[in-house]
Design an enzyme around this catalytic site. Structure first.
Site, short mmCIF file in Angstrom:
data_model
loop_
_atom_site.label_atom_id
_atom_site.label_comp_id
_atom_site.label_asym_id
_atom_site.label_seq_id
_atom_site.Cartn_x
_atom_site.Cartn_y
_atom_site.Cartn_z
N GLU A 197 -4.11 -4.50 14.65
CA GLU A 197 -3.67 -3.37 13.85
C GLU A 197 -4.02 -3.62 12.45
OE1 GLU A 197 0.13 -2.15 14.77
OE2 GLU A 197 0.11 -2.86 16.85
N ILE A 221 0.88 -1.16 -0.15
CA ILE A 221 0.08 -0.01 -0.01
C ILE A 221 0.89 1.34 0.11
CG2 ILE A 221 -1.64 1.20 1.31
CD1 ILE A 221 -2.63 -1.54 2.53
N GLU A 238 -1.52 -7.51 12.13
CA GLU A 238 -1.16 -8.31 13.30
C GLU A 238 -2.15 -8.20 14.43
OE1 GLU A 238 2.77 -7.40 14.52
OE2 GLU A 238 2.23 -5.58 15.05
N ARG A 245 -1.66 -7.76 24.32
CA ARG A 245 -1.28 -7.09 25.38
C ARG A 245 -1.79 -5.74 25.51
NH1 ARG A 245 2.57 -3.62 23.11
NH2 ARG A 245 3.73 -4.64 21.24
#
Length: 283
Positions: free
Chosen positions: A108, A36, A121, A125
């Site tokens: 994400e 992109i 990904e 956490r």
């Protein structure tokens, strides 16, 4: 990584990436994905309990970054519409519920020029930029994570639907030269943090504290909240002016210039923003 723009480039660049990966990691396996050109980095915060309940807490915009390292984050994103937020949120809640995920987490994405979202990904956490989500939702994510680990139900931790209130921005204050980006270890001779309405500082630094050269350069997170993005930017600009750190270099001057940048203020930027920004500064 190699960017391949034509079929003719594939054999040579594939071999180059293979050799580099094998030398660096002992494994030359590769995978290909869509490139992109001008992406935006968007991530969604979630919480999930052990009773099968998953909720999303909106998105964070993380496109202001240098060498793939985030410098500034904000919530909500100027490019994510309420419809897209609802659509992505429902998909994430269904998918993570199906696999039985438990804990806080961040998913994400890269947003294409046409608004399409491409998964990168999942971080299982709490992330550095979690305070901006806390500021716009009113949910203490760290406390919620601990209560989830204790077996509590999300319905007992968070009452009612999640609402996005106003706008929040976080600047990462790093111990680096604001122009050369070289690490700046040493003793802090003065450390005075800003305050006031809508201002939050997360830090463990203090006057006479020593910043060692062995760890991540982050020394503080400066976060502001406002009724809208303009107010959050205004409060951040003022807070950066009030933030005093002496004895070492920090990225405070860099963030002050970013706050004044027309492209940033308009909310029309992508992950190449810092490349263009630094070119103008050098020019």
């Amino acid at each position: 990584m190699r960017v391949i723009r034509s079929a003719d480039e594939l054999p040579k660049l594939f071999q180059a990436a293979h050799s580099e990966a094998a030398a660096a990691f002992g494994n030359g396996d590769l995978y290909m994905e869509k490139f992109i050109e001008r992406p935006r980095h968007i991530e969604f915060q979630i919480l999930a309990d052990e009773h099968g309940k998953v909720i999303t807490l909106g998105e964070r915009e993380c496109s202001i970054q240098r060498r793939h390292q985030k410098l500034l984050e904000e919530s909500p994103s100027t490019r994510v519409t309420p419809k897209l937020r609802k659509q992505i949120g429902e998909k994430l809640e269904n998918c993570l519920g199906e696999i039985g995920y438990q804990n806080a987490g961040t998913i994400e994405f890269l947003m294409d020029e046409d608004g399409s979202m491409h998964f990168i990904e999942m971080n299982t956490r709490i992330q550095v930029e979690h305070p901006v989500t806390e500021m716009v939702t009113g949910v203490d994510l760290v406390k919620a994570q601990i209560r989830i680990a204790n077996g509590e139900k999300l319905s007992d931790i968070i009452s009612g639907p999640i609402e996005m209130r106003g706008h929040s921005i976080e600047c990462r204050i790093n111990a680096e030269h604001p122009e050369k980006f070289t690490p700046s270890a040493g003793k802090i001779t003065a450390f005075n943090t800003p305050g006031g309405t809508g201002v939050r500082v997360d830090t463990a630094a203090y006057t006479e504290g020593v910043i060692p050269p062995y760890y991540d350069s982050l020394i503080a997170k400066l976060v502001t909240h406002g009724k809208d993005r303009d107010e959050a930017i205004a409060r951040m600009s003022r807070a950066l002016e009030m933030f005093i750190v002496e004895g070492i270099h920090t990225t405070i001057p860099l963030h002050r210039r970013i706050m004044e940048n027309p492209e940033f203020r308009a909310g029309e930027f992508d992950t190449k923003f810092m490349e263009r920004f630094l070119e103008k500064v050098k020019g």
